[in-house]
Design a protein around this motif. Sequence first.
Motif, PDB file in Angstrom:
ATOM      1  N   ASP A 218       0.841  -1.188   0.000  1.00 45.13           N
ATOM      2  CA  ASP A 218       0.000   0.000   0.000  1.00 45.13           C
ATOM      3  C   ASP A 218       0.887   1.252   0.000  1.00 45.13           C
ATOM      4  N   ARG A 258       1.431  -2.159   4.799  1.00 53.93           N
ATOM      5  CA  ARG A 258       0.295  -3.062   4.612  1.00 53.93           C
ATOM      6  C   ARG A 258      -0.821  -2.569   5.531  1.00 53.93           C
ATOM      7  N   GLY A 259      -1.824  -1.927   4.909  1.00 57.09           N
ATOM      8  CA  GLY A 259      -2.922  -1.395   5.700  1.00 57.09           C
ATOM      9  C   GLY A 259      -2.473  -0.385   6.732  1.00 57.09           C
TER      10      GLY A 259
END
Length: 392
Positions: A218, A258-259
Amino acid sequence: MTAHPAAPGEAGPATGPATLPEPAFPAEEYAQRLFTARAAMERRGFDALLVTAPEDVHYLCGLDHQGHFALTALVVPLYGRPVLIERAMETPTALAQTHGVTHHGYDDATDPADALLEALTPLLPDAPVVGYQPASLSLPPAAWDRLRTAAGIVWTDGQDLLGGQRAVHTPREIARIREAARLSDTAMAAGLDAAGAGAGEHEIAAAVYAAMLTAGGDLPAFAPLVRDTGRLDREHLTWSRRRLGPGDGVFLELSAARGRYHAPLARLRPGPGAGRAAETARAAMDALCAALRPGATAEEVFHTWRAVIETATGEPYARHHCGYLVGIGFPPGWMGGTRTLRPGNTMELRAGMTFHIQSWLLDTPLGTYAFSDTALVTEDACEVLTRTPHPE
């Protein structure tokens, strides 16, 4: 105060679509976080907490966007549903992402502080005590000037209320950080592969981004740092269009996400003459990792790390820290807080904390060398999560 905060699961369904976009956590994760935060609020005598740090807003309700340049705040009353105050055009995004909150949108002609007070006031008893985050970069002075003069509200420093809670990660959060570590390793390998003689620093950064995003990463909270070793002391410097010459060393520091969970690492491909500095930096990191365990304090870890360097160099070493807590990160950094491994910090380490641990030698008698990793404090030791080999 006679009632008690709602237990996990009592906050009710989120406003908005039932199917939340990955990578949001299940509703019960947010309910537990809210329950723990409210218990701390009750101990402190808070009737409400005004949350403006993007990392903490995300932690409590899942909001994940880039709109924090406009005042965005989560009002957490001791009882009842939290209210997310956001720019009206952001409401569809917030509805799709968040758990267990109602929404109060304001248009561009409205003073955000007025919108915040409009949402906050009905939730408060007479003579309320409200915690706020004075160190938040997302609480503009103009808005704070308006809020602090609002009649009847006693504002109290609540900066540390969520910081300690968020520092200890749940198993779901640790899984995200492990994913981020794998992505960081992938991005670092691509960057080092691209960093041959003649390569431009911008081309190395492009290789990092391509590998990171292609692998499923991300948007990270901070750009990768790429520079030749002659400019190693210019910290937080991003790439230029300079091309590496034969024999040039190169330094890369980056984190995938990641997130919103990050796992930074740095590697240095040294130029000539870095052997003794590299050996000492790695020995100091080994000592740091051995000390990074539950019950140790942040300053004890720092002194353990620095002692290895000072023994090897035979002189005092003045580096300001050797790492910091990491996890949720929003621009302008993946740090998400200011808790560092440094002298004077008596914070006690607990299992579930993750740190960006660093071993830097700058301008020592042994030379210059630097690298870093992300490490998890386990029940009785530490686990280094990033695994990129050291380039030679």
